[in-house]
Scaffold this motif. Sequence first.
Motif, mmCIF file in Angstrom:
data_model
loop_
_atom_site.group_PDB
_atom_site.id
_atom_site.type_symbol
_atom_site.label_atom_id
_atom_site.label_comp_id
_atom_site.label_asym_id
_atom_site.label_seq_id
_atom_site.Cartn_x
_atom_site.Cartn_y
_atom_site.Cartn_z
ATOM 1 N N CYS A 198 1.073 -1.467 -0.020
ATOM 2 C CA CYS A 198 0.105 0.212 0.100
ATOM 3 C C CYS A 198 0.629 1.238 0.054
ATOM 4 C CB CYS A 198 -0.675 -0.083 1.574
ATOM 5 S SG CYS A 198 -2.294 -0.860 1.384
ATOM 6 N N SER A 199 2.450 1.387 -0.120
ATOM 7 C CA SER A 199 2.847 2.364 -0.750
ATOM 8 C C SER A 199 3.098 3.478 0.970
ATOM 9 C CB SER A 199 2.273 3.403 -1.771
ATOM 10 O OG SER A 199 2.098 3.100 -2.567
ATOM 11 N N CYS A 200 2.868 1.970 2.581
ATOM 12 C CA CYS A 200 3.459 2.659 3.185
ATOM 13 C C CYS A 200 5.089 3.460 3.364
ATOM 14 C CB CYS A 200 2.802 2.164 4.188
ATOM 15 S SG CYS A 200 1.176 2.104 4.676
ATOM 16 N N GLU A 201 5.443 3.692 4.165
ATOM 17 C CA GLU A 201 6.290 4.082 5.433
ATOM 18 C C GLU A 201 6.910 3.255 5.766
ATOM 19 O OE1 GLU A 201 7.492 7.960 6.012
ATOM 20 O OE2 GLU A 201 6.227 8.735 4.412
ATOM 21 N N ILE A 202 7.637 2.339 6.105
ATOM 22 C CA ILE A 202 7.918 1.358 7.389
ATOM 23 C C ILE A 202 9.143 1.991 8.458
ATOM 24 C CG2 ILE A 202 8.978 -0.713 8.397
ATOM 25 C CD1 ILE A 202 6.566 -0.868 5.794
ATOM 26 N N PRO A 203 8.252 2.663 9.621
ATOM 27 C CA PRO A 203 9.734 3.317 10.304
ATOM 28 C C PRO A 203 10.581 1.918 10.639
ATOM 29 C CG PRO A 203 7.245 3.896 11.210
ATOM 30 C CD PRO A 203 7.307 2.938 9.441
ATOM 31 N N LYS A 204 11.622 2.954 11.085
ATOM 32 C CA LYS A 204 13.018 1.542 11.623
ATOM 33 C C LYS A 204 12.481 1.423 12.865
ATOM 34 C CE LYS A 204 16.622 4.001 8.836
ATOM 35 N NZ LYS A 204 17.833 4.289 9.249
ATOM 36 N N TYR A 205 11.592 2.166 13.494
ATOM 37 C CA TYR A 205 11.811 2.008 14.911
ATOM 38 C C TYR A 205 9.747 1.912 15.442
ATOM 39 C CZ TYR A 205 12.526 2.041 20.694
ATOM 40 O OH TYR A 205 12.255 1.926 21.942
ATOM 41 N N SER A 206 9.912 0.873 16.008
ATOM 42 C CA SER A 206 8.144 0.844 16.337
ATOM 43 C C SER A 206 7.873 -0.347 17.750
ATOM 44 C CB SER A 206 7.709 -0.027 15.278
ATOM 45 O OG SER A 206 7.655 -0.769 14.563
ATOM 46 N N LYS A 207 6.628 0.108 17.637
ATOM 47 C CA LYS A 207 6.484 -0.865 19.699
ATOM 48 C C LYS A 207 4.922 -1.452 19.763
ATOM 49 C CE LYS A 207 6.226 3.648 22.321
ATOM 50 N NZ LYS A 207 4.445 3.649 22.711
ATOM 51 N N PHE A 208 5.027 -1.884 20.286
ATOM 52 C CA PHE A 208 3.577 -2.012 20.396
ATOM 53 C C PHE A 208 3.375 -1.510 22.338
ATOM 54 C CE2 PHE A 208 4.632 -5.697 18.372
ATOM 55 C CZ PHE A 208 3.654 -6.126 17.753
ATOM 56 N N ASP A 209 1.595 -1.329 22.127
ATOM 57 C CA ASP A 209 0.998 -0.729 23.152
ATOM 58 C C ASP A 209 0.369 -1.006 24.248
ATOM 59 O OD1 ASP A 209 2.704 1.865 23.627
ATOM 60 O OD2 ASP A 209 2.090 1.732 20.962
ATOM 61 N N ARG A 210 -0.295 -0.911 25.158
ATOM 62 C CA ARG A 210 -1.361 -1.460 26.213
ATOM 63 C C ARG A 210 -2.701 -0.646 25.446
ATOM 64 N NH1 ARG A 210 0.322 -4.481 31.270
ATOM 65 N NH2 ARG A 210 1.483 -5.970 30.745
ATOM 66 N N LYS A 211 -3.731 -1.533 25.348
ATOM 67 C CA LYS A 211 -5.209 -0.016 25.166
ATOM 68 C C LYS A 211 -6.438 -1.248 25.974
ATOM 69 C CE LYS A 211 -8.589 1.380 21.589
ATOM 70 N NZ LYS A 211 -9.076 1.266 20.028
ATOM 71 N N SER A 212 -6.186 0.243 27.065
ATOM 72 C CA SER A 212 -7.105 -0.323 27.989
ATOM 73 C C SER A 212 -8.782 -0.662 27.143
ATOM 74 C CB SER A 212 -7.762 1.216 28.768
ATOM 75 O OG SER A 212 -6.336 1.439 29.720
ATOM 76 N N TYR A 213 -9.470 -1.533 28.097
ATOM 77 C CA TYR A 213 -10.196 -2.120 27.074
ATOM 78 C C TYR A 213 -11.036 -3.037 28.377
ATOM 79 C CZ TYR A 213 -13.217 -5.031 23.384
ATOM 80 O OH TYR A 213 -13.182 -5.579 22.612
ATOM 81 N N PHE A 214 -12.190 -2.782 28.067
ATOM 82 C CA PHE A 214 -13.257 -3.839 29.647
ATOM 83 C C PHE A 214 -14.005 -4.660 29.034
ATOM 84 C CE2 PHE A 214 -10.577 -0.068 31.258
ATOM 85 C CZ PHE A 214 -9.885 -0.203 32.815
ATOM 86 N N TYR A 215 -14.075 -5.143 28.253
ATOM 87 C CA TYR A 215 -15.237 -6.341 27.391
ATOM 88 C C TYR A 215 -14.435 -7.474 27.997
ATOM 89 C CZ TYR A 215 -17.532 -1.864 25.589
ATOM 90 O OH TYR A 215 -18.331 -1.202 25.836
ATOM 91 N N PRO A 216 -15.699 -8.766 28.482
ATOM 92 C CA PRO A 216 -15.277 -10.146 28.732
ATOM 93 C C PRO A 216 -14.519 -10.519 26.974
ATOM 94 C CG PRO A 216 -17.835 -9.661 28.598
ATOM 95 C CD PRO A 216 -17.205 -8.432 28.115
#
Lengths: 102, 483
Positions: free
Chosen positions: B67-85
């Motif tokens: 999709c012609s995106c740029e690929i950053p050299k540095y990336s990470k995962f994050d936690r997203k608060s989420y309250f469903y079972p």
Amino acid sequence: MSGNTKIDVSYVAELARLELAPEEKVKLQEDMEEILGYIELLEKLDVKDIVPTAHAAPLRNIWREDKAGTPPGKDIMLENAPGLIDDELIKVPQVLPGEGMS
Amino acid sequence: MSKYEAVIGLEVHVQVKTGSKMFCSCPNSYGEGPNTMVCPVCMGYPGVMPVANKEAIRRTIIAGLMCSCEIPKYSKFDRKSYFYPDMPKNYQISQYDLPFCLKGKIHISGKGFSGNELPNKDIGITRIHLEEDVAKSTHFPGASGIDFNRAGVPLMEIVSEPEMKSADEAYAYLTSLKQIMQYAGISDCDMEKGQMRCDVNISIMPCGADTFGTKVELKNLNSFRAVHRSIEYEISRQEDAVENGIKICQETRGWNDDQGETYLMRSKENAHDYRYFPEPDLMPIEFTNEDIEKFGKEIPELPEAKRERFVAKFGLTPYDAHVLTLEKSYADYFEEGIKHTNTPKLLANWIISELLRELAASNTSINECGISPKNLGAMIELINNDTISGKIAKTVFSEMFTSGKAPEEIVEEKGLVQVTDESAIESFVEQAIRENQTQVEQYKSGNNPKVLQFFVGQVMKLSKGKANPQTVVKLLQKNLGSI
């Protein structure tokens, strides 16, 4: 050591879906402001030559190959379930369709 | 012409096809018994440690590059608060400010779903990030039931810029996106299996305005057609509201496919405060320029490039090329078939007009098709070397479709070899002339092509369809002319 940052404990509790008694709120307010005060200390450090990082450990690209293993099995995994439907789905209080992500 | 223009952005979730889940080694497989493909990690037990699936990351980056995106050299995962079972650890591992892919685009053109011509334009992609899917909830009276087989399946979220202006553009964007994912083997994008899911953000504003109106989010869209219909409905609903002085509220609306209308699901929630923070259990991901270059070499040919090649190299029409690239499996079939025939155009015609029709009628996929590409190519060679006529080929084709036999075998068994021997055809020609004197008189009086066609039919009938049509016409003209 209390800092200058004020924290709205009720708001934080709401976001965390926690119900707090009034005395708990007072206690947590003090505790959390103390933590923030400690962080204020860090802000005083000179970090202009330090590269920002998302992690304290100097490790990158810790990953695994895409190999599937054998899961422990339904019976053992459902042992802690509060209730079951048809012996296979975990029973939870009703969620309205469309809530959450699914 | 409407006084308003619509502003549409799409958030598309696509499951990544891998062997195992995103953060544990449970199999990523659909259709298994509920809660059998689960472990403490994907069920969100406290204290478990996720380990990222390298292949899911690789595929996400390939998707981004396509999709012609740029690929950053540095990336990470994050936690997203989420309250469903359906995600009981109360956060979802996702990516916040440093996703794997940024700033891409997808090209749309051609005819839209409603038949109108689309503008020839690029739809911007804001970002593609990778996260874990949540469990599947089934709703019962008074309770919900959760199946965690889907929980932890690698899930890409592809966020477009709000650059679409009509239901047709959104439909075309989705079609292109799906094609790209299928081409690269990133996902099968089967919406019925939940492998591709789409939310729409939509607002309207007076034509030419530069401030967007209040946006409404549409959910529960289970097919591309539902996306198209719901956008058309929502544009007219919002126009009516504004015309009647009703304020559009920021809200989430569902789509009722039977009623053909959207309905209010929930109004604006207490601030979307997801309280993202870096996932401490996963290390950041860092790529070198060489890594990113290497990913670039793994990109398969894009559908658009394939279409251009089919036209330039094989002399197909743009329409043929369009149909043959709708699905990668069609294109693969065609490319395998042309190894066995010298007339790609004829092969394309047979695939488009006969094979796809038969497949649709019998609800079979091209991969399960009884006719192998090699056999269809071989059948076309039988036409080309005059062994069978185009008409007989249809009989051979049907037989191949049901029995899966090779064309030569069918022709042999059923005695369908075309008669090209002139003396044999001549006897049929003579018989036809002898038995149809009235038509002979008609032919003599005006050399009428319709009468000639009548005789061709008679000869074909006498030869049971096996006479070579060109020879029949030649001999008929000779014999009738000399009477």
